[in-house]
Design a protein around this motif. Structure first.
Motif, short mmCIF file in Angstrom:
data_model
loop_
_atom_site.label_atom_id
_atom_site.label_comp_id
_atom_site.label_asym_id
_atom_site.label_seq_id
_atom_site.Cartn_x
_atom_site.Cartn_y
_atom_site.Cartn_z
N UNK A 45 -13.85 7.17 -0.17
CA UNK A 45 -13.74 8.20 -1.56
C UNK A 45 -12.50 7.93 -1.77
N UNK A 46 -12.07 7.40 -2.01
CA UNK A 46 -10.32 7.17 -2.46
C UNK A 46 -10.35 6.76 -3.89
N UNK A 47 -9.21 6.46 -4.22
CA UNK A 47 -8.95 5.15 -5.77
C UNK A 47 -7.57 4.68 -5.73
N UNK A 48 -7.25 3.47 -6.07
CA UNK A 48 -6.51 3.01 -5.94
C UNK A 48 -6.59 1.96 -7.34
N UNK A 49 -5.08 2.21 -7.74
CA UNK A 49 -4.51 0.24 -8.69
C UNK A 49 -4.34 -0.63 -7.58
N UNK A 50 -5.12 -1.53 -7.93
CA UNK A 50 -4.78 -3.03 -7.57
C UNK A 50 -4.21 -3.52 -7.76
N UNK A 51 -3.03 -4.64 -7.77
CA UNK A 51 -3.08 -5.36 -8.88
C UNK A 51 -2.74 -6.92 -7.96
N UNK A 52 -3.13 -7.77 -8.55
CA UNK A 52 -2.01 -9.13 -7.81
C UNK A 52 -1.78 -10.45 -8.35
N UNK A 102 -12.29 3.27 13.28
CA UNK A 102 -10.87 3.59 14.16
C UNK A 102 -10.23 3.52 13.18
N UNK A 103 -10.09 3.72 12.07
CA UNK A 103 -9.27 4.41 11.03
C UNK A 103 -9.34 4.95 10.08
N UNK A 104 -8.59 6.02 10.14
CA UNK A 104 -8.70 7.24 8.92
C UNK A 104 -8.82 7.20 7.23
N UNK A 105 -7.71 6.38 6.63
CA UNK A 105 -7.57 6.22 5.08
C UNK A 105 -7.32 4.72 5.58
N UNK A 106 -7.82 4.00 4.34
CA UNK A 106 -7.89 2.76 3.52
C UNK A 106 -7.04 2.13 3.70
N UNK A 107 -5.37 3.23 3.45
CA UNK A 107 -4.14 2.25 3.73
C UNK A 107 -4.10 1.43 5.09
N UNK A 153 -0.64 -5.97 -4.53
CA UNK A 153 -0.01 -3.92 -5.12
C UNK A 153 -1.02 -3.17 -4.93
N UNK A 154 -1.05 -2.29 -4.28
CA UNK A 154 -1.50 -1.20 -4.08
C UNK A 154 -1.30 -0.23 -3.99
N UNK A 155 -1.81 0.09 -4.91
CA UNK A 155 -1.18 2.16 -5.23
C UNK A 155 -2.80 2.90 -4.86
N UNK A 156 -2.08 3.50 -4.07
CA UNK A 156 -3.27 5.06 -4.00
C UNK A 156 -3.15 6.16 -4.85
N UNK A 157 -4.00 6.16 -6.15
CA UNK A 157 -4.18 7.08 -6.90
C UNK A 157 -3.84 8.68 -6.30
N UNK A 204 5.87 0.37 1.73
CA UNK A 204 6.74 0.40 0.49
C UNK A 204 6.87 1.87 0.84
N UNK A 205 5.78 2.55 0.50
CA UNK A 205 6.41 3.69 0.14
C UNK A 205 4.51 4.65 1.32
N UNK A 206 4.80 6.17 1.06
CA UNK A 206 3.45 6.48 1.37
C UNK A 206 2.06 5.97 0.91
#
Ligand code: HEM
Length: 179
Positions: free
Chosen positions: A155-162, A88-93, A175-179, A124-126
């Motif tokens: 097939x996407x990349x992200x920086x995930x900090x905790x 049902x979801x098109x993107x990881x975010x 904090x998840x930031x899509x590259x 927080x942002x797109x």
């Protein structure tokens, strides 16, 4: 805790460390279930904690490192067993943003006794999501593995900090930031 979490954990332990390790951690943990689990059954979380501690002692790998690997593996289990929800979801975010409001709500309908974490989510942002994990089970490393695999799946990349907001790991900010 649902049986599928135990059956998949023991399958993964067997594939990585062998059946002897599975037998050893079961016999070292004092288990009410005697280590016999069915995917649809429900068992005490303390059994998982005890299996994990004994596996950590045996392998010299920290419980959190083990849980992270298990989270990476568990995403594939979700794809196999709950593909209709994931699709049902098109993107990881979008998927991660929906865990608390939709996905785990659907899980609770299927299994009213499921023990699920609670996430405070903020877009927080797109390309940036903050998720605060809350659970008495402190399985944030499992959540981390699931989050990483979510991006890989699309097939996407992200920086995930905790950051641990409570030392015992029951409240953790991601904090998840899509590259
Ligand atoms: C636990 C289902 C996605 C985080 C669980 C459990 C199920 C489940 C059945 C076990 C509950 C129990 O043992 O009683 C699903 C389904 C998903 C999904 C069907 C997608 C289709 C995710 C994602 C994350 C996540 C993407 C990433 C953050 C967790 C965590 C737990 C958990 C951390 C462990 C319990 C805790 O920490 O208290 N989920 N889940 N789930 N889920 Fe999900």
């Amino acid at each position: 805790m649902k049986g599928i979490v135990f059956t998949e954990f023991l399958d993964l332990v067997e594939s990585k460390f062998g059946i002897e390790t599975v037998e050893q951690i079961i016999s070292e943990s004092e288990l009410e279930s005697n280590g016999v689990y069915t995917a649809v059954g429900t068992y005490k979380f303390t059994e998982m904690a005890s299996l994990l501690t004994n596996l950590s002692n045996l392998t010299n790998i920290s419980p959190n490192d083990l849980l992270k690997v298990y989270g990476l593996h568990f995403f594939d289990v979700l794809v196999k067993n709950y593909g209709s929800i994931l699709n049902m979801y098109k993107t990881p975010l979008e998927l991660l943003e929906s865990i608390d409001a939709h996905i785990h709500v659907a899980v609770r309908k299927l299994y009213p006794d499921a023990e699920l974490p609670y996430f405070e989510v903020n877009k927080d942002a797109d390309s940036k999501l903050t998720m605060i994990y809350h659970s008495s089970r402190a399985m944030y490393a499992f959540a981390h593995g699931l989050m990483e695999k979510t991006f890989e799946h699309y097939n996407e990349k992200a920086t995930i900090k905790y950051q641990l907001l409570k030392d015992d790991g029951t409240t953790v900010k991601f904090e998840i930031i899509k590259e």
